[in-house]
Design an enzyme around this catalytic site. Structure first.
Site, PDB file in Angstrom:
ATOM      1  N   ASP A 147      19.641  88.740  40.593  1.00  0.00           N
ATOM      2  CA  ASP A 147      20.425  88.109  41.641  1.00  0.00           C
ATOM      3  C   ASP A 147      20.016  88.401  43.002  1.00  0.00           C
ATOM      4  OD1 ASP A 147      21.849  90.540  41.505  1.00  0.00           O
ATOM      5  OD2 ASP A 147      22.955  89.694  39.989  1.00  0.00           O
TER       6      ASP A 147
ATOM      7  N   ASP B 146      25.315  90.025  34.366  1.00  0.00           N
ATOM      8  CA  ASP B 146      25.541  88.789  33.356  1.00  0.00           C
ATOM      9  C   ASP B 146      24.216  88.619  33.065  1.00  0.00           C
ATOM     10  OD1 ASP B 146      23.873  88.083  35.708  1.00  0.00           O
ATOM     11  OD2 ASP B 146      25.115  86.342  36.337  1.00  0.00           O
TER      12      ASP B 146
ATOM     13  N   HIS C 196       4.557  83.179  39.016  1.00  0.00           N
ATOM     14  CA  HIS C 196       5.405  83.178  37.823  1.00  0.00           C
ATOM     15  C   HIS C 196       4.962  81.834  37.052  1.00  0.00           C
ATOM     16  CE1 HIS C 196       5.999  79.931  40.892  1.00  0.00           C
ATOM     17  NE2 HIS C 196       6.738  79.225  40.160  1.00  0.00           N
ATOM     18  N   ASP C 197       3.897  81.429  37.199  1.00  0.00           N
ATOM     19  CA  ASP C 197       3.494  80.035  36.469  1.00  0.00           C
ATOM     20  C   ASP C 197       2.206  80.765  35.609  1.00  0.00           C
ATOM     21  OD1 ASP C 197       5.075  78.437  37.469  1.00  0.00           O
ATOM     22  OD2 ASP C 197       3.782  77.658  39.041  1.00  0.00           O
TER      23      ASP C 197
ATOM     24  N   GLU D 143       1.322  75.258  48.329  1.00  0.00           N
ATOM     25  CA  GLU D 143       0.927  75.355  46.864  1.00  0.00           C
ATOM     26  C   GLU D 143       0.290  73.936  46.845  1.00  0.00           C
ATOM     27  OE1 GLU D 143       2.287  75.937  42.159  1.00  0.00           O
ATOM     28  OE2 GLU D 143       3.224  74.501  43.529  1.00  0.00           O
TER      29      GLU D 143
ATOM     30  N   ASP E 128      11.092  79.671  48.987  1.00  0.00           N
ATOM     31  CA  ASP E 128      10.540  78.444  48.271  1.00  0.00           C
ATOM     32  C   ASP E 128      10.902  77.183  48.839  1.00  0.00           C
ATOM     33  OD1 ASP E 128       8.777  77.354  46.099  1.00  0.00           O
ATOM     34  OD2 ASP E 128       8.982  79.390  45.233  1.00  0.00           O
TER      35      ASP E 128
ATOM     36  N   ASP F 213       6.164  74.097  47.463  1.00  0.00           N
ATOM     37  CA  ASP F 213       5.905  74.015  46.260  1.00  0.00           C
ATOM     38  C   ASP F 213       5.114  72.636  46.071  1.00  0.00           C
ATOM     39  OD1 ASP F 213       6.907  74.584  43.306  1.00  0.00           O
ATOM     40  OD2 ASP F 213       7.311  72.395  43.310  1.00  0.00           O
TER      41      ASP F 213
HETATM   42  C1  NOJ Z   1       5.087  74.528  41.026  1.00  0.00           C
HETATM   43  C2  NOJ Z   1       6.012  75.655  40.613  1.00  0.00           C
HETATM   44  O1  NOJ Z   1       5.336  76.984  41.009  1.00  0.00           O
HETATM   45  C3  NOJ Z   1       6.488  75.579  39.106  1.00  0.00           C
HETATM   46  O2  NOJ Z   1       7.002  76.932  38.695  1.00  0.00           O
HETATM   47  C4  NOJ Z   1       7.383  74.447  38.972  1.00  0.00           C
HETATM   48  O3  NOJ Z   1       7.606  74.331  37.766  1.00  0.00           O
HETATM   49  C5  NOJ Z   1       6.684  73.272  39.609  1.00  0.00           C
HETATM   50  N1  NOJ Z   1       5.890  73.491  40.848  1.00  0.00           N
HETATM   51  C6  NOJ Z   1       7.407  72.105  39.843  1.00  0.00           C
HETATM   52  O4  NOJ Z   1       8.444  72.415  40.892  1.00  0.00           O
END
Ligand code: NOJ
Length: 584
Positions: free
Chosen positions: A47, A43, A355-356, A283, A116, A224
């Site tokens: 996953d 898709d 990922h950020d 985090e 997470d 998070d």
């Molecule tokens: C931190 C996360 O790493 C990020 O990807 C997310 O957008 C924000 N917190 C909100 O959850």
């Protein structure tokens, strides 16, 4: 919460108290962003069965812990960081049965699974919020932050928001609910309302959910933005940002007054008494070293380590879209301060990527001529610090930023909203696009490059995000087959941390702090010292100024990213990194 072995007194230098040596000091964590990792059903979206399929790859790399970005039921407004059911898997990613199989198969390979945990906010589609917004008298009204319009103003009027805070995803941090005429707080998107942690029912519900996952076999949580859960009351206006009209509300939600109390309560309610070796990482944007010492002091029972953001903010100006080149001396000053600050109490996490963040090799290295060398250098420097290293999917392949074209190539809510907001205040589109190309989180989110086939082996369908065209050269198949690849360099670094206590627990000492191109430091434990020297430039660099240079000339070369150099301490070649070892 974790098995703790006291370091034998005998091996401690005289005069320092014995430090606790914990299992995660010699562990390496690998982050999977499931949406972009491996698709199994065609898709176009990664996953859980895709993750299962790649477990042997991860075992070959040698990692200890796998952190899964959110896979819970979610409308996917922020790719899963907006959760509508904490106790179910989003159908995009699979089922609870797939999840159980993943845990079982990971454990069979000696890998732990960390989830997470996104509990600063839920999705606005979570039943808790649906009930909360249904009426001012709802039993769950107080589970979120509801406030009337600013005094003397009508709901919906410009500036009527209860405070002037800006959300992280542009625009105001408050959204008006037309039905009840009140606003709710959302530090992130309007589909991510903040939970009210002041309410004990909220905390109990979160802890019960966490226990449910631990009982199911997970080995810990990455929490998070967890240092935003305690708000400083009453909520009030912040300082208006230079690029206005909204304000910085962070003094009222970063490490608020009850944060330590909440985390200690969470520990008591969720982790205490569990025999397993669990991992907790918080985090924590804008956390200071002093706060981090408190959060990670094992005696306080809060979290094992925090993600701090100082080093990934050094190439930002006033805000993240205002980019400037990294000064190496500033990077050393920053990471060196964190090393020193948590040397006796607490523990660091170590990361370049997640990922950020844009891809480190494009951001701090050279993703052209010296891509392989600079990717290995970044890995060497990071993994030899004291702390637990995190590898973000594809980093071990030296994956690069994405060659974005126009505004329509960006999919991430943060980038999309920022583009709209910046154009709205008259910024030139090309200038805004340039900032997005460098800083967008989408850089990290292109699919993992498994092979040279048209969709890089990520999917047999149409990928949700285009694969980077450079996958024909940069891919796991090619790197597994090449003993000199970035992948095998990471594998060696991970092996070194597992096998060598000086890498896991040795003292850290920064050298040449002012040098603009060389990153140098030692690690020492008992009778061993390890020296790391790394050239963050495309020119040769002589290593001058180490107090004991001549002694290093005869040392053993443990690891490097170039063919073995000549004897002594010869100049570093472009982006060269070497690790030497000496015994007293
Ligand atoms: C931190 C996360 O790493 C990020 O990807 C997310 O957008 C924000 N917190 C909100 O959850």
């Amino acid at each position: 919460m974790s098995a703790v072995e006291a370091t034998p007194e005998a091996s401690q230098p005289k005069g320092t108290p014995p430090r606790e040596r914990q299992w995660f000091h010699s562990a390496v964590v690998y982050q999977v962003y499931p949406r972009s990792f491996q698709d199994s059903d065609g898709d176009g979206i990664g996953d859980l069965r895709g993750v299962i399929r790649r477990l042997d790859y991860l075992a070959t790399l040698g990692i200890d812990v796998l952190w899964l970005s959110p896979i819970y039921a979610s409308p996917q407004d922020d790719n899963g960081y907006d959760i509508s059911d904490y106790q179910d898997i989003d159908p995009t990613f699979g089922t609870l049965a797939d999840f159980d199989e993943l845990v079982e198969q990971a454990h069979a390979r000696g890998l732990r699974i960390v989830m997470d945990l996104v509990v600063n906010h839920t999705s606005d589609e979570h039943p808790w919020f649906v009930e909360s917004r249904s009426s001012k008298d709802s039993a769950k009204r107080d589970w979120y932050w509801w406030r009337p319009p600013r005094e003397g103003m009508d709901a919906g009027a410009p500036g009527a928001e209860p405070t002037n805070w800006q959300s992280f995803f542009s625009g105001p941090a408050w959204e008006l609910d037309g039905a009840t005429g009140e606003y709710y707080l959302h530090l992130f998107s309007r589909k991510q309302p903040d939970l009210n942690w002041e309410n004990p029912e909220v905390r109990e519900a979160v802890y019960a959910m966490m226990r449910w996952w631990l009982d199911r076999g997970v080995d810990g949580f990455r929490m998070d933005v967890i240092n935003m859960i305690s708000k400083d009351l009453p909520l009030r206006d912040g300082r208006v940002l230079d690029h206005g009209p909204y304000a910085d509300g962070s003094p009222f939600y970063i490490c608020g007054p009850r944060i330590h109390e909440f985390l200690q309560e969470m520990h008591r309610e969720v982790f205490a008494g569990r025999p397993e070796k669990l991992l907790t990482v918080g985090e924590m944007p804008a956390v200071t070293v002093d706060e981090a010492v408190l959060f990670t002091d094992p005696a306080r029972h809060e979290v094992d380590m925090v993600f701090q953001f100082e080093h990934v903010g050094l190439d930002h100006g006033e805000h993240k879209w205002d980019r400037r080149p990294l000064e190496l001396a500033e990077l050393k000053a920053s990471l060196g301060r964190w090393q020193a600050g948590l040397a006796e109490v607490g523990w660091n996490s170590l990361y370049w990527n997640n990922h950020d963040q844009p891809r480190a090799v494009s951001r701090f290295g050279d993703d052209g001529q010296y891509r392989v060398e600079s990717a290995k250098l970044l890995a060497t420097v990071l993994h030899l610090h004291r702390g637990t290293p995190y590898v973000y999917q594809g980093e071990e392949l030296g994956m690069t930023n994405v060659p974005f074209e126009g505004a329509q190539s960006f999919l991430d809510i943060e980038s999309v909203n920022y583009y709209r907001a910046a154009l709205g205040v008259g910024r030139a589109p090309e200038e805004v696009l340039e900032a997005l190309r460098e800083g967008s989180r989408d850089n990290a989110r292109s699919p993992v490059q498994w092979d040279a086939s048209p969709h890089a082996g990520f999917t047999t369908g149409e990928p949700w995000f285009p694969v980077n065209p450079n996958h024909v050269d940069i891919n796991a198949d090619a790197e597994l087959a090449d003993p000199d690849s970035v992948f095998h360099h990471y594998r060696r670094l991970i092996e070194l941390r597992h096998s060598d206590p000086v890498v896991a627990d040795g003292d850290f000492h920064m050298l040449l702090p002012e040098h603009p191109a060389i990153y140098a430091f030692t690690r020492s434990l008992d009778t061993q010292t390890v020296l790391v020297v790394a050239n963050f430039s495309s020119d040769d660099q002589r290593v001058d100024g180490l107090s004991d240079e001549q002694d290093w000339g005869a040392a053993e070369l443990v690891l490097g990213n170039y063919p073995v150099p000549g004897a002594g301490l010869p100049p570093l070649r472009p982006w060269e990194a070497r690790v030497y070892r000496r015994r007293a």
